[in-house]
Design a protein around this motif. Structure first.
Motif, PDB file in Angstrom:
ATOM      1  N   VAL A  14       0.833  -1.206   0.000  1.00  0.00           N
ATOM      2  CA  VAL A  14       0.000   0.000   0.000  1.00  0.00           C
ATOM      3  C   VAL A  14       0.866   1.254   0.000  1.00  0.00           C
ATOM      4  O   VAL A  14       0.613   2.198  -0.755  1.00  0.00           O
ATOM      5  CB  VAL A  14      -0.976  -0.002   1.206  1.00  0.00           C
ATOM      6  CG1 VAL A  14      -1.639   1.356   1.382  1.00  0.00           C
ATOM      7  CG2 VAL A  14      -2.030  -1.078   1.027  1.00  0.00           C
ATOM      8  N   LYS A  15       1.887   1.261   0.815  1.00  0.00           N
ATOM      9  CA  LYS A  15       2.777   2.428   0.904  1.00  0.00           C
ATOM     10  C   LYS A  15       3.436   2.715  -0.447  1.00  0.00           C
ATOM     11  O   LYS A  15       3.485   3.856  -0.897  1.00  0.00           O
ATOM     12  CB  LYS A  15       3.834   2.173   1.972  1.00  0.00           C
ATOM     13  CG  LYS A  15       4.747   3.320   2.240  1.00  0.00           C
ATOM     14  CD  LYS A  15       5.698   2.985   3.380  1.00  0.00           C
ATOM     15  CE  LYS A  15       6.638   4.129   3.671  1.00  0.00           C
ATOM     16  NZ  LYS A  15       7.573   3.778   4.755  1.00  0.00           N
ATOM     17  N   GLU A  16       3.938   1.675  -1.093  1.00  0.00           N
ATOM     18  CA  GLU A  16       4.591   1.851  -2.388  1.00  0.00           C
ATOM     19  C   GLU A  16       3.584   2.214  -3.481  1.00  0.00           C
ATOM     20  O   GLU A  16       3.851   3.055  -4.332  1.00  0.00           O
ATOM     21  CB  GLU A  16       5.356   0.586  -2.764  1.00  0.00           C
ATOM     22  CG  GLU A  16       6.243   0.760  -3.964  1.00  0.00           C
ATOM     23  CD  GLU A  16       7.195  -0.398  -4.189  1.00  0.00           C
ATOM     24  OE1 GLU A  16       7.822  -0.414  -5.264  1.00  0.00           O
ATOM     25  OE2 GLU A  16       7.316  -1.293  -3.314  1.00  0.00           O
ATOM     26  N   LEU A  17       2.410   1.613  -3.441  1.00  0.00           N
ATOM     27  CA  LEU A  17       1.395   1.859  -4.462  1.00  0.00           C
ATOM     28  C   LEU A  17       0.864   3.286  -4.418  1.00  0.00           C
ATOM     29  O   LEU A  17       0.644   3.902  -5.462  1.00  0.00           O
ATOM     30  CB  LEU A  17       0.247   0.863  -4.290  1.00  0.00           C
ATOM     31  CG  LEU A  17      -0.852   0.904  -5.336  1.00  0.00           C
ATOM     32  CD1 LEU A  17      -0.291   0.542  -6.712  1.00  0.00           C
ATOM     33  CD2 LEU A  17      -1.969  -0.046  -4.955  1.00  0.00           C
ATOM     34  N   ARG A  18       0.661   3.827  -3.223  1.00  0.00           N
ATOM     35  CA  ARG A  18       0.080   5.178  -3.080  1.00  0.00           C
ATOM     36  C   ARG A  18       0.810   6.229  -3.902  1.00  0.00           C
ATOM     37  O   ARG A  18       0.188   7.105  -4.467  1.00  0.00           O
ATOM     38  CB  ARG A  18       0.065   5.600  -1.618  1.00  0.00           C
ATOM     39  CG  ARG A  18      -1.054   5.010  -0.833  1.00  0.00           C
ATOM     40  CD  ARG A  18      -1.295   5.748   0.464  1.00  0.00           C
ATOM     41  NE  ARG A  18      -2.127   4.976   1.362  1.00  0.00           N
ATOM     42  CZ  ARG A  18      -3.447   4.914   1.272  1.00  0.00           C
ATOM     43  NH1 ARG A  18      -4.071   5.574   0.347  1.00  0.00           N
ATOM     44  NH2 ARG A  18      -4.131   4.180   2.123  1.00  0.00           N
ATOM     45  N   GLY A  19       2.097   6.154  -3.983  1.00  0.00           N
ATOM     46  CA  GLY A  19       2.850   7.173  -4.713  1.00  0.00           C
ATOM     47  C   GLY A  19       3.026   6.908  -6.185  1.00  0.00           C
ATOM     48  O   GLY A  19       3.646   7.701  -6.879  1.00  0.00           O
ATOM     49  N   GLN A  20       2.477   5.792  -6.677  1.00  0.00           N
ATOM     50  CA  GLN A  20       2.771   5.413  -8.054  1.00  0.00           C
ATOM     51  C   GLN A  20       1.578   5.361  -8.997  1.00  0.00           C
ATOM     52  O   GLN A  20       1.755   5.094 -10.179  1.00  0.00           O
ATOM     53  CB  GLN A  20       3.465   4.051  -8.063  1.00  0.00           C
ATOM     54  CG  GLN A  20       4.836   4.093  -7.438  1.00  0.00           C
ATOM     55  CD  GLN A  20       5.611   2.834  -7.732  1.00  0.00           C
ATOM     56  OE1 GLN A  20       5.497   2.251  -8.808  1.00  0.00           O
ATOM     57  NE2 GLN A  20       6.408   2.402  -6.787  1.00  0.00           N
TER      58      GLN A  20
END
Length: 97
Positions: A14-20
């Motif tokens: 989730v953390k990585e996906l949010r910015g991408q």
């Protein structure tokens, strides 16, 4: 959390996906509840929902889900009568765009 999913993997995903992605990522309880049913009698709450805005969002979700071992549940405009549109993973909702 599904038996084979690690909570840390999910949080990292989730953390990585949010910015991408340009689309929406819904992880709140109400959104997950709303996506926990389809036209069948089954109910399974997903880990989250992505409403992709462009094809690149879909590619990013698939790449990161593979990296972190998160199942993907695609949803389209049709109805499911056997529970195919629900599951313990990330729902990709293609109905908006």
């Amino acid at each position: 959390m599904a038996d084979n999913l690690n909570e840390n993997n999910y949080l990292d995903f989730v953390k990585e996906l949010r910015g991408q992605i340009r689309g929406r990522l819904l992880t709140d309880r109400m959104s997950r509840y709303l996506y926990s049913t389809d036209a069948s009698s089954y109910q399974i709450e997903p880990l989250g929902v992505v409403i992709p805005q462009e094809a690149e969002d879909v590619a990013t979700v698939v790449r990161l889900a593979s990296k972190y071992g998160i199942p993907i549940i695609p949803r389209g405009g049709g109805s499911s009568l056997s529970g195919q549109a629900i599951g313990k993973g990330i729902v990709l909702d293609f109905t908006t765009h």
